[in-house]
Design an enzyme around this catalytic site. Structure first.
Site, PDB file in Angstrom:
ATOM      1  N   HIS A  66      13.915  25.841 -13.543  1.00 60.62           N
ATOM      2  CA  HIS A  66      13.777  25.040 -12.247  1.00 60.62           C
ATOM      3  C   HIS A  66      12.986  25.807 -11.175  1.00 60.62           C
ATOM      4  CE1 HIS A  66      17.101  26.920  -9.860  1.00 60.62           C
ATOM      5  NE2 HIS A  66      17.992  26.940 -10.804  1.00 60.62           N
ATOM      6  N   GLU A 199      16.904  21.096  -9.172  1.00 61.79           N
ATOM      7  CA  GLU A 199      17.954  21.548  -9.891  1.00 61.79           C
ATOM      8  C   GLU A 199      19.194  21.729  -8.872  1.00 61.79           C
ATOM      9  OE1 GLU A 199      20.721  24.302 -11.887  1.00 61.79           O
ATOM     10  OE2 GLU A 199      19.748  24.441 -10.234  1.00 61.79           O
TER      11      GLU A 199
END
Length: 335
Positions: A66, A199
């Site tokens: 992420h 995320e």
């Protein structure tokens, strides 16, 4: 190692609070484009770098890390020019208190608790950002509701192969995907290096990107914990003993087939590994595993001290080993 440190620093200094990842995405896209066949983004902002496989029966292999980082969004500006902010992700307010923050525009400020607030009473509503404005109008010339800011980035060298700073979570995972893409000797499978968004606020980008790709095999890369600091709970993973292969966490049980594949690459390359078992928490792995009809999913975790602070500590030797495992998976023929 020097090149990896320099690139990690470049990634770290590019802002990318959850939901506002455009800057870091542009940096990664420009750097990785010469090494892959195609670079593109989706509606949510996930960044894809695709490399066509040369195997006779290529599978779809997805790696995910992420791009986003924890931070804050301006929610209110008071008459004196102080900014109230909404948290973006899991903020440790004891770690964030009395820190410098920076906005994407380059504006800087400090995040502090209200006067006479004891540390035991730290919670989101007692914190505000002081940008030095003299009034609401003065502040509004510099920021607006919805602007994001983050604790100021930093990366320093410690003893040996260890470094400290923020946001190592998860720019180190992004670095590992990048390094694997440029160092892999062979791409057996159609390989997607995916740099996901959001995320930190609910593994959202991984869900949409994995659904779009529908991978056969997938690996998420993120930071983990470390059991080598004073007064910590018993934990097997420590810095300097290799990348950690995740077995489970609070949101996923990794597929044995992927665990064995990573173990095989490690054994063949004499790469040290550890095994991570967590009671709680989670990473993009859980969304990769559940996408479409499901896939064979696993994860690599970088042993990390002091996560979600301004002084996250990792060992770059662990990182190098993880890159080799990812590169090895690129050349693996999955059945």
């Amino acid at each position: 190692m020097k090149t990896m440190f320099a690139r990690l620093k470049k990634f770290i200094y590019a802002p990318g609070v959850s939901g506002d990842e455009g800057n870091i995405a542009s940096v990664i896209a420009a750097d990785i484009a010469p090494y892959v066949d195609k670079v593109y983004t989706d509606a949510m902002g996930n960044l894809y770098a695709f490399k066509k496989g040369t195997g006779k029966n290529p599978k779809k292999l997805m790696f995910a890390a992420h791009m986003d980082e924890i931070g804050f969004m301006v929610s209110f500006i008071d008459e004196r020019g102080y900014l109230r902010v909404s948290k973006m992700g899991g903020i440790n307010y004891n770690a964030a208190a009395f820190s410098e923050v920076e906005f994407r525009s380059g504006l800087v400020g400090v995040i502090v608790p209200e006067a006479r607030t004891a540390a035991k009473d730290f919670r989101p509503e007692v914190f505000y950002v002081d940008i030095g404005a003299k009034s609401k109008k003065d502040a509004e010339r510099r920021v607006k509701i919805g602007d994001t800011c983050r604790i100021a980035p930093r990366l320093i060298r410690l003893a040996g192969s260890r470094v400290a700073g923020r946001p190592i979570d998860d720019r180190i995972g992004c670095l590992m995907l990048f390094e694997a893409a440029i160092s892999a000797q062979h791409f057996e499978n159609d390989t997607y290096f995916v740099f996901t968004v959001q995320e930190e606020v609910g593994v959202r980008g991984a869900k949409t990107s994995a659904f779009s790709i529908a991978p056969d095999y997938a690996v998420a890369v993120d930071i983990g914990g470390a059991g080598d600091i004073p007064n910590c709970a018993p934990f097997e993973v420590v810095l300097g003993r290799g990348i950690a292969v995740k077995l489970k966490d609070g949101m996923v049980i990794c597929h044995k087939k992927m665990i064995e594949a990573m173990k095989s690459v490690a054994e063949a390359g004499n790469i040290p590994i550890q095994y991570e078992v967590l009671e709680s928490g989670g990473t993009d792995t859980c969304m990769l595993q559940q996408a479409a009809g499901g896939c064979v999913a696993g994860a690599l975790s970088v042993p990390t001290r002091y996560g979600h602070s301004a002084v996250e500590v990792i060992d770059m030797n662990d990182v190098s080993g993880g890159v080799k495992i990812l590169a090895g998976l690129c050349g693996t023929r999955f059945e």
